[in-house]
Design a protein around this motif. Structure first.
Motif, PDB file in Angstrom:
ATOM      1  N   PHE A  81       0.814  -1.216   0.000  1.00  0.00           N
ATOM      2  CA  PHE A  81       0.000   0.000   0.000  1.00  0.00           C
ATOM      3  C   PHE A  81       0.850   1.271   0.000  1.00  0.00           C
ATOM      4  O   PHE A  81       0.313   2.372  -0.146  1.00  0.00           O
ATOM      5  N   LEU A  82       2.148   1.120   0.140  1.00  0.00           N
ATOM      6  CA  LEU A  82       3.039   2.280   0.007  1.00  0.00           C
ATOM      7  C   LEU A  82       3.279   2.643  -1.455  1.00  0.00           C
ATOM      8  O   LEU A  82       3.796   3.719  -1.753  1.00  0.00           O
ATOM      9  N   HIS A  83       2.915   1.729  -2.369  1.00  0.00           N
ATOM     10  CA  HIS A  83       3.092   2.010  -3.795  1.00  0.00           C
ATOM     11  C   HIS A  83       1.889   2.816  -4.299  1.00  0.00           C
ATOM     12  O   HIS A  83       0.749   2.379  -4.166  1.00  0.00           O
ATOM     13  N   PRO A  84       2.120   3.980  -4.869  1.00  0.00           N
ATOM     14  CA  PRO A  84       1.000   4.830  -5.297  1.00  0.00           C
ATOM     15  C   PRO A  84       0.195   4.261  -6.461  1.00  0.00           C
ATOM     16  O   PRO A  84      -0.893   4.762  -6.759  1.00  0.00           O
ATOM     17  N   GLU A  85       0.709   3.220  -7.137  1.00  0.00           N
ATOM     18  CA  GLU A  85       0.023   2.659  -8.297  1.00  0.00           C
ATOM     19  C   GLU A  85      -0.430   1.224  -8.066  1.00  0.00           C
ATOM     20  O   GLU A  85      -0.599   0.455  -9.016  1.00  0.00           O
ATOM     21  N   LEU A  86      -0.667   0.860  -6.819  1.00  0.00           N
ATOM     22  CA  LEU A  86      -1.076  -0.500  -6.488  1.00  0.00           C
ATOM     23  C   LEU A  86      -2.288  -0.949  -7.306  1.00  0.00           C
ATOM     24  O   LEU A  86      -2.337  -2.085  -7.796  1.00  0.00           O
ATOM     25  N   ILE A  87      -3.251  -0.089  -7.479  1.00  0.00           N
ATOM     26  CA  ILE A  87      -4.467  -0.450  -8.216  1.00  0.00           C
ATOM     27  C   ILE A  87      -4.135  -0.882  -9.636  1.00  0.00           C
ATOM     28  O   ILE A  87      -4.702  -1.856 -10.154  1.00  0.00           O
ATOM     29  N   SER A  88      -3.206  -0.194 -10.255  1.00  0.00           N
ATOM     30  CA  SER A  88      -2.823  -0.546 -11.632  1.00  0.00           C
ATOM     31  C   SER A  88      -2.107  -1.890 -11.679  1.00  0.00           C
ATOM     32  O   SER A  88      -2.260  -2.644 -12.651  1.00  0.00           O
ATOM     33  N   PHE A  89      -1.352  -2.212 -10.642  1.00  0.00           N
ATOM     34  CA  PHE A  89      -0.714  -3.526 -10.580  1.00  0.00           C
ATOM     35  C   PHE A  89      -1.770  -4.633 -10.543  1.00  0.00           C
ATOM     36  O   PHE A  89      -1.625  -5.672 -11.198  1.00  0.00           O
ATOM     37  N   ILE A  90      -2.825  -4.403  -9.777  1.00  0.00           N
ATOM     38  CA  ILE A  90      -3.905  -5.384  -9.690  1.00  0.00           C
ATOM     39  C   ILE A  90      -4.558  -5.582 -11.058  1.00  0.00           C
ATOM     40  O   ILE A  90      -4.774  -6.718 -11.506  1.00  0.00           O
ATOM     41  N   ARG A  91      -4.844  -4.497 -11.738  1.00  0.00           N
ATOM     42  CA  ARG A  91      -5.498  -4.577 -13.047  1.00  0.00           C
ATOM     43  C   ARG A  91      -4.636  -5.336 -14.055  1.00  0.00           C
ATOM     44  O   ARG A  91      -5.120  -6.198 -14.793  1.00  0.00           O
ATOM     45  N   ILE A  92      -3.355  -5.014 -14.076  1.00  0.00           N
ATOM     46  CA  ILE A  92      -2.455  -5.652 -15.038  1.00  0.00           C
ATOM     47  C   ILE A  92      -2.318  -7.140 -14.757  1.00  0.00           C
ATOM     48  O   ILE A  92      -2.385  -7.977 -15.675  1.00  0.00           O
ATOM     49  N   ALA A  93      -2.123  -7.480 -13.491  1.00  0.00           N
ATOM     50  CA  ALA A  93      -1.981  -8.890 -13.131  1.00  0.00           C
ATOM     51  C   ALA A  93      -3.208  -9.693 -13.548  1.00  0.00           C
ATOM     52  O   ALA A  93      -3.104 -10.784 -14.119  1.00  0.00           O
ATOM     53  N   ARG A  94      -4.394  -9.139 -13.270  1.00  0.00           N
ATOM     54  CA  ARG A  94      -5.621  -9.856 -13.622  1.00  0.00           C
ATOM     55  C   ARG A  94      -5.822  -9.946 -15.123  1.00  0.00           C
ATOM     56  O   ARG A  94      -6.227 -10.992 -15.652  1.00  0.00           O
ATOM     57  N   ASP A  95      -5.530  -8.883 -15.852  1.00  0.00           N
ATOM     58  CA  ASP A  95      -5.715  -8.898 -17.295  1.00  0.00           C
ATOM     59  C   ASP A  95      -4.782  -9.912 -17.965  1.00  0.00           C
ATOM     60  O   ASP A  95      -5.153 -10.541 -18.964  1.00  0.00           O
ATOM     61  N   CYS A  96      -3.592 -10.083 -17.409  1.00  0.00           N
ATOM     62  CA  CYS A  96      -2.644 -11.037 -17.980  1.00  0.00           C
ATOM     63  C   CYS A  96      -2.953 -12.475 -17.568  1.00  0.00           C
ATOM     64  O   CYS A  96      -2.712 -13.415 -18.332  1.00  0.00           O
ATOM     65  N   PHE A  97      -3.474 -12.639 -16.345  1.00  0.00           N
ATOM     66  CA  PHE A  97      -3.732 -13.980 -15.825  1.00  0.00           C
ATOM     67  C   PHE A  97      -5.163 -14.052 -15.269  1.00  0.00           C
ATOM     68  O   PHE A  97      -5.388 -13.978 -14.069  1.00  0.00           O
ATOM     69  N   PRO A  98      -6.129 -14.207 -16.153  1.00  0.00           N
ATOM     70  CA  PRO A  98      -7.537 -14.159 -15.746  1.00  0.00           C
ATOM     71  C   PRO A  98      -7.976 -15.296 -14.825  1.00  0.00           C
ATOM     72  O   PRO A  98      -8.990 -15.160 -14.132  1.00  0.00           O
ATOM     73  N   LEU A  99      -7.229 -16.394 -14.789  1.00  0.00           N
ATOM     74  CA  LEU A  99      -7.636 -17.541 -13.974  1.00  0.00           C
ATOM     75  C   LEU A  99      -6.818 -17.698 -12.697  1.00  0.00           C
ATOM     76  O   LEU A  99      -7.059 -18.628 -11.916  1.00  0.00           O
ATOM     77  N   SER A 100      -5.882 -16.834 -12.455  1.00  0.00           N
ATOM     78  CA  SER A 100      -5.007 -16.959 -11.283  1.00  0.00           C
ATOM     79  C   SER A 100      -5.697 -16.469 -10.010  1.00  0.00           C
ATOM     80  O   SER A 100      -6.583 -15.613 -10.058  1.00  0.00           O
ATOM     81  N   ASP A 101      -5.251 -17.019  -8.863  1.00  0.00           N
ATOM     82  CA  ASP A 101      -5.576 -16.414  -7.574  1.00  0.00           C
ATOM     83  C   ASP A 101      -4.632 -15.233  -7.384  1.00  0.00           C
ATOM     84  O   ASP A 101      -3.409 -15.415  -7.382  1.00  0.00           O
ATOM     85  N   ILE A 102      -5.176 -14.043  -7.244  1.00  0.00           N
ATOM     86  CA  ILE A 102      -4.360 -12.846  -7.051  1.00  0.00           C
ATOM     87  C   ILE A 102      -4.673 -12.274  -5.680  1.00  0.00           C
ATOM     88  O   ILE A 102      -5.847 -12.069  -5.333  1.00  0.00           O
TER      89      ILE A 102
END
Length: 275
Positions: A81-102
């Motif tokens: 939560f210290l990273h100001p772009e955490l939300i974007s990391f979540i979006r990218i991870a999910r878009d690349c790996f739609p079936l993963s547990d994130i």
């Protein structure tokens, strides 16, 4: 090699045959807002280093080409939560790996302060919160759980009363294979950072120990994921590296406490008489 270590290696190789990777940790920020004694990521003495978002997107797309699936992706730190772009990391991870547990792994301190958009993105991208519950925050878990529930986000917690040391053997004379196998008996978690994959967090983060205390423990540069095949990555993760010489063959537990950033906090000998 012990039976458990061989099983861990075989598990990875099995998943390779399925073109998948069981899990990976992504350290999006190196610093933390807690200072835990003996932290295996050396967060209390780390620099304020952030994973570059365009680099992360590039890395995720590369992993998507290398592995058809990654079962679990952990976004952590330091404190993510210290990273100001955490939300974007979540979006990218999910878009690349739609079936993963994130999951976002956090100590929870900043959770009540997040903007509503964070919760909506976690819900939309099916991303869970995984809270490491340290003693100072144990009385807040029910509040955090209810907060996540109200926002439709899955919440997991694990109480941290005990730590394992970072397993540093300051003499650097450990048997590499024995130290590696001892590690694999407990966990096997690849670590992604800036285009490279590491055997573990220590092999990356020990640079902060060296810098702080003027030491020369072997640091890993990791394996360049852009110059490696999936099989080469699995082979790399399945064998000892030079850093293993500075890892002890056992890892005693000790009760959690705040650290003073002293070198002995990471030394295995410090804890031999406390277990």
């Amino acid at each position: 090699m012990s039976v458990r270590a061989r099983q861990a290696e075989d598990y990875y190789r099995y998943n390779l045959s399925k073109n998948g990777l069981p899990k990976i940790e992504v350290q999006i920020v190196d610093q933390c807002n807690l200072n835990c004694r003996g932290c295996s990521h050396f967060c209390g003495i780390a620099d304020r280093v952030f994973y570059d978002l365009p680099q992360f997107e590039k890395d995720m797309n590369r992993l998507k080409r290398l592995f058809k699936k990654i079962n679990k992706i952990k976004l952590l730190g330091g404190e993510p939560f210290l990273h100001p772009e955490l939300i974007s990391f979540i979006r990218i991870a999910r878009d690349c790996f739609p079936l993963s547990d994130i999951v976002v792994v956090t100590n929870g301190i900043l959770l009540p302060k997040v903007e509503p958009v964070f919760w909506s993105v976690c819900k939309e991208k099916n991303t869970a919160i995984e809270m490491s519950v340290y003693p100072p925050l144990q009385n807040k878990v029910s509040y955090y759980r209810e907060l996540a529930k109200q926002n439709g986000v899955a919440f997991k917690s694990s109480k941290i009363k005990w730590f394992f040391t970072a397993r540093i053997n300051p003499e650097g004379d450990s048997d590499m294979k024995k130290a590696f196998n001892a590690c694999r008996n407990n966990y096997f978690v690849p670590f992604l950072k800036d285009g490279a994959i590491y055997s573990c967090a220590i092999s990356y983060a020990v640079r902060y120990y060296n810098k702080r205390f003027d030491k020369n423990i072997a640091e890993s540069k990791g394996l360049d994921i852009y110059k490696s095949t999936s099989r080469e990555i699995i082979d790399y993760l399945s064998r000892p590296i030079e850093t293993c010489r500075w890892c002890a063959e056992f890892s005693p537990e000790f009760s959690w406490s705040s650290g003073k950033q002293e070198i002995e906090e990471w030394h295995i000998n410090t804890y031999k008489n406390s277990v």
